[in-house]
Design a protein around this motif. Structure first.
Motif, PDB file in Angstrom:
ATOM      1  N   ALA A   1       0.805  -1.223   0.000  1.00  0.00           N
ATOM      2  CA  ALA A   1       0.000   0.000   0.000  1.00  0.00           C
ATOM      3  C   ALA A   1       0.839   1.274   0.000  1.00  0.00           C
ATOM      4  CB  ALA A   1      -0.945   0.009   1.204  1.00  0.00           C
ATOM      5  N   PHE A   2       2.028   1.213   0.581  1.00  0.00           N
ATOM      6  CA  PHE A   2       2.855   2.410   0.687  1.00  0.00           C
ATOM      7  C   PHE A   2       4.164   2.291  -0.080  1.00  0.00           C
ATOM      8  CE2 PHE A   2       0.173   2.404   4.475  1.00  0.00           C
ATOM      9  CZ  PHE A   2      -0.331   3.682   4.456  1.00  0.00           C
ATOM     10  N   GLY A   3       4.760   1.122  -0.037  1.00  0.00           N
ATOM     11  CA  GLY A   3       6.056   0.965  -0.690  1.00  0.00           C
ATOM     12  C   GLY A   3       5.986   1.078  -2.196  1.00  0.00           C
ATOM     13  N   LEU A   4       5.042   0.360  -2.836  1.00  0.00           N
ATOM     14  CA  LEU A   4       4.939   0.401  -4.290  1.00  0.00           C
ATOM     15  C   LEU A   4       4.580   1.789  -4.816  1.00  0.00           C
ATOM     16  CD1 LEU A   4       3.226  -3.046  -5.061  1.00  0.00           C
ATOM     17  CD2 LEU A   4       5.646  -2.422  -5.231  1.00  0.00           C
ATOM     18  N   PRO A   5       3.581   2.487  -4.231  1.00  0.00           N
ATOM     19  CA  PRO A   5       3.333   3.863  -4.695  1.00  0.00           C
ATOM     20  C   PRO A   5       4.531   4.787  -4.495  1.00  0.00           C
ATOM     21  CG  PRO A   5       1.456   3.049  -3.444  1.00  0.00           C
ATOM     22  CD  PRO A   5       2.550   2.053  -3.268  1.00  0.00           C
TER      23      PRO A   5
ATOM     24  N   LEU B   1       7.698   3.968  -4.587  1.00  0.00           N
ATOM     25  CA  LEU B   1       8.671   3.660  -5.638  1.00  0.00           C
ATOM     26  C   LEU B   1       8.220   4.214  -6.980  1.00  0.00           C
ATOM     27  CD1 LEU B   1       9.649  -0.029  -4.748  1.00  0.00           C
ATOM     28  CD2 LEU B   1      11.015   2.043  -4.413  1.00  0.00           C
ATOM     29  N   ALA B   2       6.904   4.153  -7.246  1.00  0.00           N
ATOM     30  CA  ALA B   2       6.384   4.699  -8.499  1.00  0.00           C
ATOM     31  C   ALA B   2       6.581   6.211  -8.565  1.00  0.00           C
ATOM     32  CB  ALA B   2       4.902   4.350  -8.642  1.00  0.00           C
ATOM     33  N   VAL B   3       6.326   6.897  -7.448  1.00  0.00           N
ATOM     34  CA  VAL B   3       6.546   8.350  -7.403  1.00  0.00           C
ATOM     35  C   VAL B   3       8.019   8.672  -7.584  1.00  0.00           C
ATOM     36  CG1 VAL B   3       6.474  10.367  -5.888  1.00  0.00           C
ATOM     37  CG2 VAL B   3       4.511   8.830  -6.005  1.00  0.00           C
ATOM     38  N   LEU B   4       8.880   7.913  -6.919  1.00  0.00           N
ATOM     39  CA  LEU B   4      10.318   8.155  -7.019  1.00  0.00           C
ATOM     40  C   LEU B   4      10.820   7.934  -8.442  1.00  0.00           C
ATOM     41  CD1 LEU B   4      12.869   8.837  -5.386  1.00  0.00           C
ATOM     42  CD2 LEU B   4      13.189   6.375  -5.041  1.00  0.00           C
ATOM     43  N   ASP B   5      10.333   6.871  -9.084  1.00  0.00           N
ATOM     44  CA  ASP B   5      10.756   6.591 -10.451  1.00  0.00           C
ATOM     45  C   ASP B   5      10.237   7.663 -11.414  1.00  0.00           C
ATOM     46  OD1 ASP B   5      11.826   4.636 -12.567  1.00  0.00           O
ATOM     47  OD2 ASP B   5       9.727   4.864 -13.176  1.00  0.00           O
ATOM     48  N   GLY B   6       8.971   8.039 -11.278  1.00  0.00           N
ATOM     49  CA  GLY B   6       8.400   9.035 -12.178  1.00  0.00           C
ATOM     50  C   GLY B   6       8.990  10.413 -12.005  1.00  0.00           C
TER      51      GLY B   6
ATOM     52  N   THR C   1      16.376  11.828 -15.386  1.00  0.00           N
ATOM     53  CA  THR C   1      16.846  13.207 -15.337  1.00  0.00           C
ATOM     54  C   THR C   1      16.409  13.849 -14.027  1.00  0.00           C
ATOM     55  OG1 THR C   1      16.708  15.372 -16.417  1.00  0.00           O
ATOM     56  CG2 THR C   1      14.756  13.999 -16.494  1.00  0.00           C
ATOM     57  N   THR C   2      17.070  14.925 -13.668  1.00  0.00           N
ATOM     58  CA  THR C   2      16.672  15.713 -12.500  1.00  0.00           C
ATOM     59  C   THR C   2      15.895  16.960 -12.905  1.00  0.00           C
ATOM     60  OG1 THR C   2      18.793  16.903 -12.543  1.00  0.00           O
ATOM     61  CG2 THR C   2      18.665  14.911 -11.165  1.00  0.00           C
ATOM     62  N   GLY C   3      15.543  17.040 -14.176  1.00  0.00           N
ATOM     63  CA  GLY C   3      14.839  18.218 -14.671  1.00  0.00           C
ATOM     64  C   GLY C   3      13.482  18.421 -14.028  1.00  0.00           C
ATOM     65  N   ASN C   4      12.778  17.316 -13.729  1.00  0.00           N
ATOM     66  CA  ASN C   4      11.461  17.455 -13.109  1.00  0.00           C
ATOM     67  C   ASN C   4      11.567  18.089 -11.732  1.00  0.00           C
ATOM     68  OD1 ASN C   4      10.198  16.159 -15.307  1.00  0.00           O
ATOM     69  ND2 ASN C   4      10.660  14.146 -14.443  1.00  0.00           N
ATOM     70  N   LEU C   5      12.545  17.670 -10.951  1.00  0.00           N
ATOM     71  CA  LEU C   5      12.729  18.262  -9.631  1.00  0.00           C
ATOM     72  C   LEU C   5      13.127  19.727  -9.737  1.00  0.00           C
ATOM     73  CD1 LEU C   5      14.532  15.442  -7.600  1.00  0.00           C
ATOM     74  CD2 LEU C   5      12.193  16.267  -7.328  1.00  0.00           C
ATOM     75  N   THR C   6      13.963  20.038 -10.709  1.00  0.00           N
ATOM     76  CA  THR C   6      14.358  21.437 -10.907  1.00  0.00           C
ATOM     77  C   THR C   6      13.150  22.296 -11.262  1.00  0.00           C
ATOM     78  OG1 THR C   6      16.536  20.723 -11.677  1.00  0.00           O
ATOM     79  CG2 THR C   6      15.867  22.965 -12.213  1.00  0.00           C
ATOM     80  N   THR C   7      12.294  21.770 -12.150  1.00  0.00           N
ATOM     81  CA  THR C   7      11.086  22.511 -12.537  1.00  0.00           C
ATOM     82  C   THR C   7      10.138  22.672 -11.357  1.00  0.00           C
ATOM     83  OG1 THR C   7      11.266  21.608 -14.781  1.00  0.00           O
ATOM     84  CG2 THR C   7       9.145  22.537 -14.135  1.00  0.00           C
ATOM     85  N   SER C   8      10.051  21.646 -10.508  1.00  0.00           N
ATOM     86  CA  SER C   8       9.121  21.698  -9.374  1.00  0.00           C
ATOM     87  C   SER C   8       9.529  22.724  -8.331  1.00  0.00           C
ATOM     88  CB  SER C   8       9.017  20.322  -8.721  1.00  0.00           C
ATOM     89  OG  SER C   8      10.224  19.977  -8.053  1.00  0.00           O
TER      90      SER C   8
ATOM     91  N   ALA D   1       4.335  16.621 -11.727  1.00  0.00           N
ATOM     92  CA  ALA D   1       3.427  16.387 -10.598  1.00  0.00           C
ATOM     93  C   ALA D   1       4.015  15.365  -9.639  1.00  0.00           C
ATOM     94  CB  ALA D   1       2.064  15.919 -11.111  1.00  0.00           C
ATOM     95  N   LEU D   2       4.649  14.321 -10.181  1.00  0.00           N
ATOM     96  CA  LEU D   2       5.293  13.333  -9.322  1.00  0.00           C
ATOM     97  C   LEU D   2       6.481  13.941  -8.584  1.00  0.00           C
ATOM     98  CD1 LEU D   2       5.183  10.215 -11.670  1.00  0.00           C
ATOM     99  CD2 LEU D   2       3.690  10.749  -9.737  1.00  0.00           C
ATOM    100  N   ALA D   3       7.187  14.854  -9.234  1.00  0.00           N
ATOM    101  CA  ALA D   3       8.285  15.543  -8.559  1.00  0.00           C
ATOM    102  C   ALA D   3       7.754  16.418  -7.424  1.00  0.00           C
ATOM    103  CB  ALA D   3       9.071  16.384  -9.562  1.00  0.00           C
ATOM    104  N   LEU D   4       6.613  17.078  -7.657  1.00  0.00           N
ATOM    105  CA  LEU D   4       5.993  17.854  -6.586  1.00  0.00           C
ATOM    106  C   LEU D   4       5.564  16.946  -5.441  1.00  0.00           C
ATOM    107  CD1 LEU D   4       3.786  20.312  -8.688  1.00  0.00           C
ATOM    108  CD2 LEU D   4       5.716  20.941  -7.230  1.00  0.00           C
ATOM    109  N   SER D   5       5.064  15.761  -5.777  1.00  0.00           N
ATOM    110  CA  SER D   5       4.694  14.793  -4.739  1.00  0.00           C
ATOM    111  C   SER D   5       5.916  14.379  -3.936  1.00  0.00           C
ATOM    112  CB  SER D   5       4.038  13.564  -5.372  1.00  0.00           C
ATOM    113  OG  SER D   5       2.890  13.919  -6.112  1.00  0.00           O
ATOM    114  N   LEU D   6       7.040  14.196  -4.620  1.00  0.00           N
ATOM    115  CA  LEU D   6       8.276  13.864  -3.917  1.00  0.00           C
ATOM    116  C   LEU D   6       8.707  15.006  -3.006  1.00  0.00           C
ATOM    117  CD1 LEU D   6      10.546  11.837  -3.488  1.00  0.00           C
ATOM    118  CD2 LEU D   6      11.719  12.827  -5.466  1.00  0.00           C
ATOM    119  N   ASP D   7       8.522  16.247  -3.447  1.00  0.00           N
ATOM    120  CA  ASP D   7       8.818  17.391  -2.585  1.00  0.00           C
ATOM    121  C   ASP D   7       7.965  17.349  -1.322  1.00  0.00           C
ATOM    122  OD1 ASP D   7      10.598  18.305  -4.482  1.00  0.00           O
ATOM    123  OD2 ASP D   7       9.158  19.663  -5.423  1.00  0.00           O
ATOM    124  N   MET D   8       6.694  16.995  -1.480  1.00  0.00           N
ATOM    125  CA  MET D   8       5.820  16.891  -0.319  1.00  0.00           C
ATOM    126  C   MET D   8       6.269  15.768   0.613  1.00  0.00           C
ATOM    127  SD  MET D   8       1.943  17.539  -1.690  1.00  0.00           S
ATOM    128  CE  MET D   8       1.346  17.530   0.009  1.00  0.00           C
ATOM    129  N   VAL D   9       6.699  14.654   0.029  1.00  0.00           N
ATOM    130  CA  VAL D   9       7.183  13.533   0.845  1.00  0.00           C
ATOM    131  C   VAL D   9       8.405  13.953   1.653  1.00  0.00           C
ATOM    132  CG1 VAL D   9       8.213  11.240   0.751  1.00  0.00           C
ATOM    133  CG2 VAL D   9       6.212  11.757  -0.645  1.00  0.00           C
TER     134      VAL D   9
END
Length: 299
Positions: free
Chosen positions: A38-42, A44-49, A64-71, A268-276
């Motif tokens: 329930a938590f690990g797979l999502p 990992l999916a967020v981290l990969d995306g 690439t790290t471009g998504n994180l830079t844009t976020s 959006a996934l990079a923004l989710s990673l920022d929230m995490v």
């Protein structure tokens, strides 16, 4: 000399403990499996995306790290900072208003009142989303009942603003603070107050120099918990203010649905990673405070 023989009734104790220990771990396996799915797979999916980019022409993907830079630029950074500001202000006000309410409940001699307040707090702390937004819009919106009767619109009141959203968040944050701080208040020893009063301290001095020092870890822990709850809230803000107040959760929803720019799903996934990451920092502060508070109150 004859060597002492081991007692026959003591030998099986260690194997019995090992079996109980093994059975205890076996009972935890379903929870660990559920957590991993329930938590690990999502996660990992967020981290990969978050670190994946797709070429629109060829469809090829690369890391690439471009998504994180844009976020962390432009409107995305504004939304992230807006969520942090909203959560911090709401959490601070919720803690300041929830503490005296919880103390009034703990100090009350009426058991029925105490149980009623705690039960209501448990319900209100979990009341949110679209129903909460609708309740406030119908009450304090531009055409709300209280807005019309009290003439609030003429005085500049606007529910669909930063402070209007803070007011709505306090509806569930104050009860959450009551539930969080009540056990710590109940753990205050009556002997501490008596000792302070016997030594000439006033009630205010007791709270300033004794009680608040003991409660400080629990207060900070509750503040962190309120911050996390407000930071993760989405449905209430989405239903009430839309894009009027920049929030990271609303930016994630817009990026996933393509309301602003098409093909921003990975951002959006990079923004989710920022929230995490922000939530991880919050928990890194919260857990040590809770352990310290437990040591004080159990002493």
């Amino acid at each position: 000399m004859t060597a002492a023989l081991p007692r026959a009734d003591v030998a099986p104790v260690a194997p019995a403990k090992r079996r109980r220990h093994a059975l205890g771990w076996l009972a935890v396996v379903p929870l660990l499996v559920f957590t991993a799915i329930a938590f690990g797979l999502p996660a990992l999916a967020v981290l990969d995306g978050a670190f994946t980019a797709k070429d629109p022409a060829t469809g090829a993907t690369s890391y690439t790290t471009g998504n994180l830079t844009t976020s962390l630029q432009g409107p995305y950074l504004t939304a992230l900072l807006g969520s942090v500001k909203l959560s911090a202000v709401s959490a601070a006000l919720g803690a300041l208003l929830g503490l005296p309410l919880a103390q009034a409940v703990v100090g009350s001699r009426s058991r029925a009142l105490r149980e009623a307040v705690l039960t209501a707090s448990g319900v209100l702390a979990n009341f949110g989303g679209v129903p909460l937004a609708f309740a406030f819009v119908a009450t304090l919106g531009n055409a709300g009942v209280l807005t019309v009767r009290l003439g609030l619109k003429d005085s500049g009141w606007d529910l669909y603003s930063f402070w209007g959203l803070v007011l709505v968040y306090l509806y569930f944050l104050i009860p959450l603070m009551v539930l969080t701080i009540t056990p710590a208040l109940e753990g205050l020893r009556s002997q501490w107050r008596e000792a302070a009063l016997n030594n000439g301290a006033t009630g205010a001095q007791y709270w300033r120099h004794v009680a608040l020092h003991v409660l400080a870890p629990s207060l900070l822990g509750g503040l962190v918990l309120l911050f996390g709850s407000a930071f993760a809230a989405y449905a209430t803000a989405a239903a009430m203010v839309g894009s009027a107040v920049p929030l990271v959760t609303l930016q994630i929803a817009d990026a996933l649905s393509g309301n602003v720019l098409v093909g921003q799903e990975n951002v959006a996934l990079a923004l989710s990673l920022d929230m995490v990451l922000v939530a991880g920092l919050v928990m890194a502060v919260y857990l040590p405070l809770q352990r310290r508070s437990a040591r004080w109150l159990d002493a």
